[in-house]
Design an enzyme around this catalytic site. Structure first.
Site, PDB file in Angstrom:
ATOM      1  CE  LYS A   1      -9.097  -2.328  -3.429  1.00  0.00           C
ATOM      2  NZ  LYS A   1      -8.198  -2.861  -2.403  1.00  0.00           N
TER       3      LYS A   1
HETATM    4  C1  E4P Z   1      -9.274  -3.362   0.768  1.00  0.00           C
HETATM    5  O1  E4P Z   1      -9.743  -3.256  -0.328  1.00  0.00           O
HETATM    6  C2  E4P Z   1      -8.398  -2.333   1.389  1.00  0.00           C
HETATM    7  O2  E4P Z   1      -7.278  -2.115   0.599  1.00  0.00           O
HETATM    8  C3  E4P Z   1      -8.023  -2.772   2.771  1.00  0.00           C
HETATM    9  O3  E4P Z   1      -9.208  -3.201   3.439  1.00  0.00           O
HETATM   10  C4  E4P Z   1      -7.280  -1.724   3.560  1.00  0.00           C
HETATM   11  O4  E4P Z   1      -7.123  -2.191   4.868  1.00  0.00           O
HETATM   12  P1  E4P Z   1      -6.078  -1.561   5.893  1.00  0.00           P
HETATM   13  O5  E4P Z   1      -6.558  -0.215   6.291  1.00  0.00           O
HETATM   14  O6  E4P Z   1      -6.083  -2.521   7.047  1.00  0.00           O
HETATM   15  O7  E4P Z   1      -4.749  -1.524   5.196  1.00  0.00           O
END
Ligand code: E4P
Length: 218
Positions: free
Chosen positions: A83
């Site tokens: 990522k």
């Molecule tokens: C996933 O890849 C993201 O990092 C995550 O869904 C972020 O979610 P949040 O906005 O609840 O922290």
């Protein structure tokens, strides 16, 4: 539509993977911090539990270091999806990792313009954060509609739309109606999706009537 779970909690991942409904996992540095565990150990464990893509995020911000981190993460297991953040260095790193044959999830996407750039960089997944957009009074699901429309207009784009920052099942339903490829769900949201009070009520009534028959299937 594929369902990923958005957590670094091994117990949650094991429990939910047993449903057979989990196609992958996403983590981020905040989720790893919350787990209190060693990042590398956690990624290896998750990859052994779930065969689908497991997103593990780089934490460097410059291309050279991001690439080193991404290559290290990619070696942990064949299903690691590196990522990277949606920055110029992140997209440069995306392109290099894709050249290595590594899956890449481009994260922290908040606009259709950013999603278009990620597709050009060859991202395997683009992660638009719907909940965080809703939190600031903008239309998170509107962004998903825009990205799906743009990607659909260009058959050469292979980037999958991964709806992230999901807060509730309504986000998931809306994303499915738009044809988004994947939603990454906090464990609570996946569990909520099973629930309906009429299911509970109906099952209780069936079981009560069945008990009156005095029969047993086995
Ligand atoms: C996933 O890849 C993201 O990092 C995550 O869904 C972020 O979610 P949040 O906005 O609840 O922290």
């Amino acid at each position: 539509m594929k369902f990923f779970i958005d957590t670094a909690d091994i117990k949650e991942i094991r429990d939910l993977a047993e449903t057979g409904l989990v196609d992958g996992v996403t983590t981020n540095p905040s989720l790893v911090a919350k787990s209190g565990r060693n990042f590398i150990d956690v990624v290896k464990e998750i990859c052994a539990i779930v065969p689908g893509p497991v997103s593990a995020e780089v934490t460097a911000t410059d291309h050279a270091q991001m690439l080193r981190e991404g290559r290290k993460l990619a070696k942990l297991a064949s299903n690691v999806c590196v990522k990277v953040p949606l920055t110029p260095d992140g997209l440069k790193t995306c392109k290099a990792l894709r050249g290595d044959g590594t899956q890449v999830n481009v994260t922290l996407c908040f606009s259709a313009a950013q999603a278009l750039l990620a597709a050009k960089a060859g991202a395997s997944f683009i992660s638009p954060f719907v909940g965080r957009l809703d939190d600031i009074g903008t239309d998170g699901m509107g962004l998903i509609a825009d990205i799906v429309q743009i990607y659909d207009a260009y058959p050469a784009i292979e980037t999958e739309v991964l709806v992230a920052s999901v807060r509730h099942p309504i986000h998931v339903i809306a994303a499915a109606k738009m044809g988004a490829d994947v939603a990454t769900l906090p464990p609570t949201v996946l569990r909520q999706m099973f629930n309906h009070p009429l299911t509970d009520k109906g099952l209780a009534a069936f079981l009560a009537d069945w008990a009156k028959t005095g029969q047993s299937i086995l």
